[in-house]
Enzyme design. Structure first.
Site, PDB file in Angstrom:
ATOM      1  N   TRP A   1      14.439  -6.622  -3.279  1.00 35.28           N
ATOM      2  CA  TRP A   1      12.483  -7.494  -3.320  1.00 35.28           C
ATOM      3  C   TRP A   1      12.347  -8.433  -3.882  1.00 35.28           C
ATOM      4  CZ3 TRP A   1      10.183  -8.781  -7.889  1.00 35.28           C
ATOM      5  CH2 TRP A   1       8.392  -9.231  -7.370  1.00 35.28           C
TER       6      TRP A   1
ATOM      7  N   ASP B   1      -5.393  -5.766  -3.281  1.00 39.62           N
ATOM      8  CA  ASP B   1      -5.420  -4.496  -4.384  1.00 39.62           C
ATOM      9  C   ASP B   1      -6.845  -4.911  -5.681  1.00 39.62           C
ATOM     10  OD1 ASP B   1      -4.576  -2.354  -5.279  1.00 39.62           O
ATOM     11  OD2 ASP B   1      -2.950  -2.993  -6.187  1.00 39.62           O
TER      12      ASP B   1
ATOM     13  N   ARG C   1       5.984   3.031  -9.236  1.00 37.74           N
ATOM     14  CA  ARG C   1       5.577   2.585  -9.854  1.00 37.74           C
ATOM     15  C   ARG C   1       4.128   3.306  -9.795  1.00 37.74           C
ATOM     16  NH1 ARG C   1       1.237  -1.643  -6.251  1.00 37.74           N
ATOM     17  NH2 ARG C   1       1.198  -3.855  -7.059  1.00 37.74           N
TER      18      ARG C   1
ATOM     19  N   TRP D   1      -1.965  -3.284   5.205  1.00 41.45           N
ATOM     20  CA  TRP D   1      -1.191  -2.325   5.416  1.00 41.45           C
ATOM     21  C   TRP D   1      -0.323  -2.420   4.388  1.00 41.45           C
ATOM     22  CZ3 TRP D   1      -2.996   3.008   8.665  1.00 41.45           C
ATOM     23  CH2 TRP D   1      -2.195   3.738   8.387  1.00 41.45           C
ATOM     24  N   ASP D   2      -0.462  -1.722   3.486  1.00 46.51           N
ATOM     25  CA  ASP D   2       0.894  -1.601   1.962  1.00 46.51           C
ATOM     26  C   ASP D   2       1.851  -0.307   2.054  1.00 46.51           C
ATOM     27  OD1 ASP D   2       2.227  -3.171   0.169  1.00 46.51           O
ATOM     28  OD2 ASP D   2       0.667  -4.259  -0.433  1.00 46.51           O
TER      29      ASP D   2
ATOM     30  N   ASN E   1       4.098   1.183  -0.872  1.00 42.18           N
ATOM     31  CA  ASN E   1       4.685   0.295  -2.468  1.00 42.18           C
ATOM     32  C   ASN E   1       6.212   1.032  -3.325  1.00 42.18           C
ATOM     33  OD1 ASN E   1       3.979  -2.552  -3.255  1.00 42.18           O
ATOM     34  ND2 ASN E   1       2.188  -1.942  -2.650  1.00 42.18           N
TER      35      ASN E   1
ATOM     36  N   ASP F   1       6.989 -10.625  -1.337  1.00 45.04           N
ATOM     37  CA  ASP F   1       5.880 -11.066  -2.796  1.00 45.04           C
ATOM     38  C   ASP F   1       6.713 -12.640  -3.556  1.00 45.04           C
ATOM     39  OD1 ASP F   1       4.582  -9.358  -1.589  1.00 45.04           O
ATOM     40  OD2 ASP F   1       5.202  -7.643  -3.796  1.00 45.04           O
TER      41      ASP F   1
HETATM   42  C1  DGJ Z   1       2.663  -5.488  -3.019  1.00 46.19           C
HETATM   43  C2  DGJ Z   1       2.102  -6.308  -1.169  1.00 46.19           C
HETATM   44  O1  DGJ Z   1       3.479  -7.200  -0.759  1.00 46.19           O
HETATM   45  C3  DGJ Z   1       1.483  -7.436  -2.296  1.00 46.19           C
HETATM   46  O2  DGJ Z   1       1.041  -8.637  -1.659  1.00 46.19           O
HETATM   47  C4  DGJ Z   1       0.260  -7.103  -2.794  1.00 46.19           C
HETATM   48  O3  DGJ Z   1      -0.706  -6.960  -1.460  1.00 46.19           O
HETATM   49  C5  DGJ Z   1      -0.056  -6.355  -3.894  1.00 46.19           C
HETATM   50  N1  DGJ Z   1       1.119  -4.756  -3.444  1.00 46.19           N
HETATM   51  C6  DGJ Z   1      -1.085  -4.971  -4.258  1.00 46.19           C
HETATM   52  O4  DGJ Z   1      -0.863  -4.145  -4.618  1.00 46.19           O
END
Ligand code: DGJ
Length: 733
Positions: free
Chosen positions: A191, A357, A433, A467-468, A470, A537
């Protein structure tokens, strides 16, 4: 003596891929072999190549060292199976009741004209005694050297009952011809540190790149390139393999002690088992192979061309300059706050404003509300329409962040549907998370997701979704399915694709960005349904250069979203000039992600000028041929160059004034040596000393490539983080 049942050359503009199905006369077993993969051959030469490489009259394995302890020919098989005299990593592993072994017979081969310059070859194989069929499909196109392969397996109906279980189904195995040494290249990371290019000697043995996460992963990207240790950026033979899949995957490179390298790739990871009911079939995702003689640069350009022509859903548009609110407001999304940013964004030339977000449920931080996809009740009591209209009123398109595959335990969705997540009986439900993974393989979850997304896009007239996704899978079970639950590893990804495809069909103007905490889901599978990636990120321009370098090995600049954010950078705390930050982000699809309300008037004016410059060259950057020039990006003097028709653009970087290494002159590439090029924009050349790019001056392509020029940013004395934009145009006589 083996007999050759089928021999077929597969040709692309610059390569030939030759296969032959060999039948062992003693056992009747069929082995589809790769006979050749390299520079394009004439039909006659291809015929000779089969004989020269061992051909039909040579017993299997005689071409390389063989003993009673090995069968090294499996390295050349299109799909080495678990069965018979093979001990390598199988590309296909199947069990029939309690027997895990395949013995395949050739059941025919056929060539299909698919239209639009594509031709497909199918090789059909059947097990000697069980109702099981394997089809190896190979597609070549007349406008690309990328060859597509995939595998389909079928439990043939109507035969005697047998339980068929699949524990490995690769899309294909590729053979890299014998050389005295091999080197691999790949992209690895974590990451905020994705796409680190790694290149090193390929050891004898098996090298596995994989994801067991249910997503492509930050740790490894599903491709590898092999060369004989001699290829450089613009010269040398390179064989590349990439898998088009966004779930768990596995790519095994086998360098055999007897010589020869095989690369086998497919979906899923070890330990999964898929059952195949009578009449059912299972198809692998495509695996893509590319041969080039032009080094890593030519390999990338071929992958880029292929991706732009045959992968992306929309092929020829210019991507708008985007603004994203994440690093400016984090979860603190309000109408007034977003509109304040939107006003500044519009003023510097942004064309698409994306609210990240924090706009939904009771989302004030990352502990709650994923799943509750309605406007934040306190912040947007009257909905999001007026914010979206406000954005559009400023002349921009409007987009929203979503994370459809996730749910927080603290959400109305989870309270209503605790059974909708990936879960196992008598096992914990581990959070990452603070979130859990919805079981997207379920039809009800897929329908729910399409339902609310469709409504959201319709109600707000959205132009864009980020569209994320995580977190990886844990406790990845589906108890209701009992023994068949491993199918979720495939169906989950397919349903993500399906929801995206349905959304695009319902909203043809909608564009989708694939994000997974940055670059956790970057691959050629998701790119059939999305337009851009968020590669990381980490928005620190210096770190980003290394990330973009690795990303560009396979993926084209028009899929690479890149934002200019604040200085000091929120992730690394590094200070950097605005111009450098812009020039790094201009290497892909330019975006802005800083808190514009804190930028000075001078910074905003400079930003507006740089956005304007980007728009004047973005067609060349997004659709041109990419050349990576000079030293290690982010460490030394380096540049990226793009050529489209007569237009040439170079972004030139010098991160550290004390960098002793790296070239002093910038030698361009890919130009017409005979032609002259006019300097349209030369960066900040302070004087007309020899080698300086003075606006309006003319240069021969040969001089630009062989002698090189002196961009101001590369002068030895000066501040850290200097950069230039250079624009040239071929002079038409
Ligand atoms: C992870 C993404 O990579 C970020 O750019 C952002 O959208 C955050 N999530 C928001 O929670």
């Amino acid at each position: 003596m083996a007999q050759l049942a089928h021999r077929a050359p597969v040709t692309t503009p610059a390569s030939t891929y030759l296969i032959g199905v060999e039948i062992d006369p003693a056992t009747g077993e069929a082995a589809p072999l790769q006979k050749y993969w390299g520079p394009r051959l004439s039909v006659e030469a291809a015929r000779q190549a089969v004989t020269a490489s061992g051909g039909p009259a040579t017993p299997q394995g005689a071409r390389r060292h063989v003993s009673s302890f090995s069968a090294p020919v499996e390295v050349e098989e299109l799909l080495p199976v678990d069965g018979g005299k093979r001990w390598g990593s199988p590309s296909l592993q199947v069990s029939f009741d309690h027997t895990r072994s395949l013995e395949l017979r050739h059941a025919g081969s056929s060539v299909h004209d698919e239209g639009a310059g594509a031709e497909r070859l199918d090789v059909v194989l059947r097990d000697a005694c069980h109702p099981f069929e394997v089809v190896l499909s190979i597609r070549a196109r007349e406008d690309t050297d990328v060859i597509e392969r995939w595998t389909t397996v079928r439990h043939l109906a109507g035969a005697e009952p047998v339980a068929i279980g699949i524990t490995r189904l690769d899309s294909g195995s590729w053979f890299v011809p014998d050389a005295s040494a091999y080197r691999y290249s790949g992209a690895f990371g974590a990451w905020a540190e994705e796409f680190q290019l790694q290149r090193g000697p390929l050891p004898v043995g098996e090298l596995v790149f994989t994801s067991r996460q249910g997503i492509t992963s930050h740790q490894a990207n599903p491709w590898v390139m092999i060369d004989a240790g001699e290829a450089v950026e613009e010269h040398g033979e390179v064989w590349g393999v990439a898998l088009a899949w966004s779930g768990s995957w596995r790519l095994t490179t086998t360098h055999r002690p007897e010589g020869g390298v095989a690369i086998s790739a497919g979906f899923g990871h070890e330990g999964l088992r898929w059952t195949l009911e009578p009449g059912a079939e299972l198809s692998s995702p495509p695996v893509l192979g590319l041969y080039t003689a032009g080094g890593f640069g030519a390999a990338s350009r071929s992958w880029h061309d292929y991706t732009r022509r045959h992968v992306l859903p929309v092929t020829d548009e210019e991507r708008p300059v985007l603004y994203n609110s994440w690093e400016a407001t984090w979860f603190d999304v309000t109408e007034a706050g977003q509109l304040a940013l939107a006003e500044q964004a519009a003023a510097i030339g942004v064309e698409l404003f994306v609210v990240d977000d924090g706009w939904f449920g009771d989302r004030d931080d990352d502990t709650r509300s994923l799943g509750d996809w309605w406007p934040h009740r306190k912040r947007f009591p009257n909905g999001l329409r007026s914010l979206m209209d406000g954005i559009r009123g400023l002349g921009m398109r409007a987009g929203l962040w979503v994370e459809p595959e996730m749910v927080n335990a603290d959400s109305e969705l989870y309270r209503a549907h605790p059974d909708w997540i990936l879960r196992m009986d008598r096992r914990r439900r581990d959070e990452k998370r603070q979130q859990l993974v919805l079981n997207f393989a379920r039809d009800d979850v897929r329908e729910w997701a399409f339902g609310w997304l469709d409504e959201l896009v319709t109600e707000l007239d959205l132009d864009y979704l980020k569209w994320d996704m995580n977190r990886p899978f844990t406790q990845a079970g589906w108890p209701e399915l009992g023994a068949g639950q491993d199918r979720l590893w495939i169906d989950y990804t397919r349903n993500v694709y399906q929801v995206m495809a349905q959304l695009r069909q319902a909203h043809p103007g909608l564009r989708i960005e694939s994000c997974s905490g940055g670059g956790g889901r970057v691959d050629l599978g998701i790119l059939r349904h999305t337009d851009e990636f968020w590669p990381s990120d980490n928005t620190d321009a210096r770190d980003r250069q290394a990330i973009q370098h690795g990303f560009s090995q396979l993926y084209p600049p028009n899929t690479m979203s890149a934002w200019v954010t604040d200085s000091p950078n929120p992730t690394t705390d590094r200070l950097m000039p605005l111009r450098y930050r812009f020039h790094v982000a201009m290497a892909g699809v330019l975006g802005v992600g800083g808190d514009l309300t804190t930028w000075s008037a001078a910074e905003l004016a400079e930003a507006a000028e740089l956005v304007e410059q980007y728009k004047s060259v973005r067609r060349v950057i997004q659709h041109g041929r990419l050349y990576r020039l000079a030293g290690t990006p982010g460490r030394e003097r380096s540049a990226v160059q793009y050529v489209l028709g007569d237009d040439v653009v170079a972004l030139v970087y010098n991160p550290a004034s004390d960098a002793k290494r790296g070239p002093r002159r910038l030698r361009l590439a890919g130009l017409d040596p005979e032609a002259r090029y006019e300097v349209v924009h030369g960066g900040d050349a302070p004087d007309a000393a020899p080698g300086r790019l003075v606006r309006g001056s003319h240069w021969y392509g040969s001089a630009l490539m062989a002698v090189g020029v002196r961009p101001a940013a590369w002068e030895p004395v000066g501040a850290d983080y200097r950069s230039d934009l250079v624009v040239l145009r071929r002079v038409r006589a």
